[in-house]
Design a protein around this motif. Structure first.
Motif, PDB file in Angstrom:
ATOM      1  N   ALA A  52       0.838  -1.202   0.000  1.00 41.03           N
ATOM      2  CA  ALA A  52       0.000   0.000   0.000  1.00 41.03           C
ATOM      3  C   ALA A  52       0.872   1.251   0.000  1.00 41.03           C
ATOM      4  O   ALA A  52       0.538   2.251  -0.641  1.00 41.03           O
ATOM      5  N   PHE A  53       1.998   1.209   0.709  1.00 41.55           N
ATOM      6  CA  PHE A  53       2.884   2.370   0.731  1.00 41.55           C
ATOM      7  C   PHE A  53       3.417   2.680  -0.661  1.00 41.55           C
ATOM      8  O   PHE A  53       3.448   3.843  -1.077  1.00 41.55           O
ATOM      9  N   ILE A  58       4.009   6.126  -5.300  1.00 42.49           N
ATOM     10  CA  ILE A  58       4.058   6.366  -6.747  1.00 42.49           C
ATOM     11  C   ILE A  58       2.973   7.368  -7.150  1.00 42.49           C
ATOM     12  O   ILE A  58       3.223   8.306  -7.913  1.00 42.49           O
ATOM     13  N   THR A  59       1.776   7.185  -6.612  1.00 44.15           N
ATOM     14  CA  THR A  59       0.676   8.085  -6.934  1.00 44.15           C
ATOM     15  C   THR A  59       0.972   9.507  -6.460  1.00 44.15           C
ATOM     16  O   THR A  59       0.819  10.473  -7.213  1.00 44.15           O
ATOM     17  N   GLY A  60       1.392   9.646  -5.211  1.00 44.74           N
ATOM     18  CA  GLY A  60       1.683  10.970  -4.665  1.00 44.74           C
ATOM     19  C   GLY A  60       2.839  11.649  -5.373  1.00 44.74           C
ATOM     20  O   GLY A  60       2.793  12.854  -5.642  1.00 44.74           O
ATOM     21  N   LEU A  62       3.878  11.182  -8.497  1.00 39.93           N
ATOM     22  CA  LEU A  62       3.462  11.613  -9.833  1.00 39.93           C
ATOM     23  C   LEU A  62       2.545  12.835  -9.788  1.00 39.93           C
ATOM     24  O   LEU A  62       2.691  13.767 -10.589  1.00 39.93           O
ATOM     25  N   ILE A  63       1.622  12.862  -8.843  1.00 40.22           N
ATOM     26  CA  ILE A  63       0.693  13.992  -8.753  1.00 40.22           C
ATOM     27  C   ILE A  63       1.440  15.275  -8.403  1.00 40.22           C
ATOM     28  O   ILE A  63       1.256  16.313  -9.046  1.00 40.22           O
ATOM     29  N   TRP A  64       2.295  15.228  -7.385  1.00 47.45           N
ATOM     30  CA  TRP A  64       3.002  16.439  -6.965  1.00 47.45           C
ATOM     31  C   TRP A  64       4.048  16.859  -7.996  1.00 47.45           C
ATOM     32  O   TRP A  64       4.182  18.044  -8.306  1.00 47.45           O
ATOM     33  N   PHE A  65       4.792  15.923  -8.531  1.00 48.22           N
ATOM     34  CA  PHE A  65       5.831  16.256  -9.500  1.00 48.22           C
ATOM     35  C   PHE A  65       5.230  16.819 -10.781  1.00 48.22           C
ATOM     36  O   PHE A  65       5.601  17.905 -11.245  1.00 48.22           O
ATOM     37  N   GLY A  96       7.978  16.268  -5.236  1.00 46.49           N
ATOM     38  CA  GLY A  96       7.437  14.951  -5.570  1.00 46.49           C
ATOM     39  C   GLY A  96       7.736  13.923  -4.492  1.00 46.49           C
ATOM     40  O   GLY A  96       6.884  13.116  -4.136  1.00 46.49           O
ATOM     41  N   LEU A  97       8.960  13.968  -3.953  1.00 41.79           N
ATOM     42  CA  LEU A  97       9.325  13.029  -2.883  1.00 41.79           C
ATOM     43  C   LEU A  97       8.518  13.282  -1.610  1.00 41.79           C
ATOM     44  O   LEU A  97       8.045  12.339  -0.964  1.00 41.79           O
ATOM     45  N   ILE A  98       8.366  14.539  -1.251  1.00 45.02           N
ATOM     46  CA  ILE A  98       7.586  14.860  -0.049  1.00 45.02           C
ATOM     47  C   ILE A  98       6.131  14.429  -0.224  1.00 45.02           C
ATOM     48  O   ILE A  98       5.547  13.776   0.657  1.00 45.02           O
TER      49      ILE A  98
END
Length: 127
Positions: A52-53, A58-60, A62-65, A96-98
């Motif tokens: 789940a992590f 990956i989703t977070g 891609l969205i932020w980046f 993106g990492l955050i």
């Protein structure tokens, strides 16, 4: 009855996505964590072969980046113009990492909520 539960899950996920998008100006930047936890509770990520992590990360990421890349180019590269000493690509990757770490942890926590509530509790008795 299974079909009705799938419709209910889909409806709840869509509502969970629409509410923060409509009220983005009222919430602080970190409020997406609450909705990511809700998605982690509703979506059964245990049926996938990855954790789940990792799904959330990956989703977070891609969205932020990609969101920051979009806004950077939409404003003609002036979005990060105040940061002269940090290269733009480091800011984009850092955000993106955050976002990925926060979303990954949120979805992991949400998936663990149901897992913990469905597992039997251990009773320890003392003599």
């Amino acid at each position: 009855m299974k079909v009705n539960m799938d419709y209910l899950k889909t409806f709840l996920i869509i509502i969970t996505i629409i509410i923060p998008v409509q009220m983005i100006t009222y919430f602080p930047w970190w409020s997406f964590i609450i909705f990511a936890i809700a998605i982690g509770v509703w979506v059964d990520v245990r049926k996938y072969k990855i954790s789940a992590f990792l799904i959330g990360f990956i989703t977070g990421f891609l969205i932020w980046f990609l969101g920051n890349v979009y806004f950077h180019f939409s404003y003609g590269g002036s979005l990060f113009s105040n940061e002269k000493h940090i290269p733009v690509y480091l800011i984009l990757i850092g955000s993106g990492l955050i976002g990925g770490i926060l979303t990954g942890l949120s979805i992991y926590v949400g998936s663990q909520i149901l897992k913990q509530s469905s597992s039997p509790s251990i009773m320890i008795s003392t003599p």
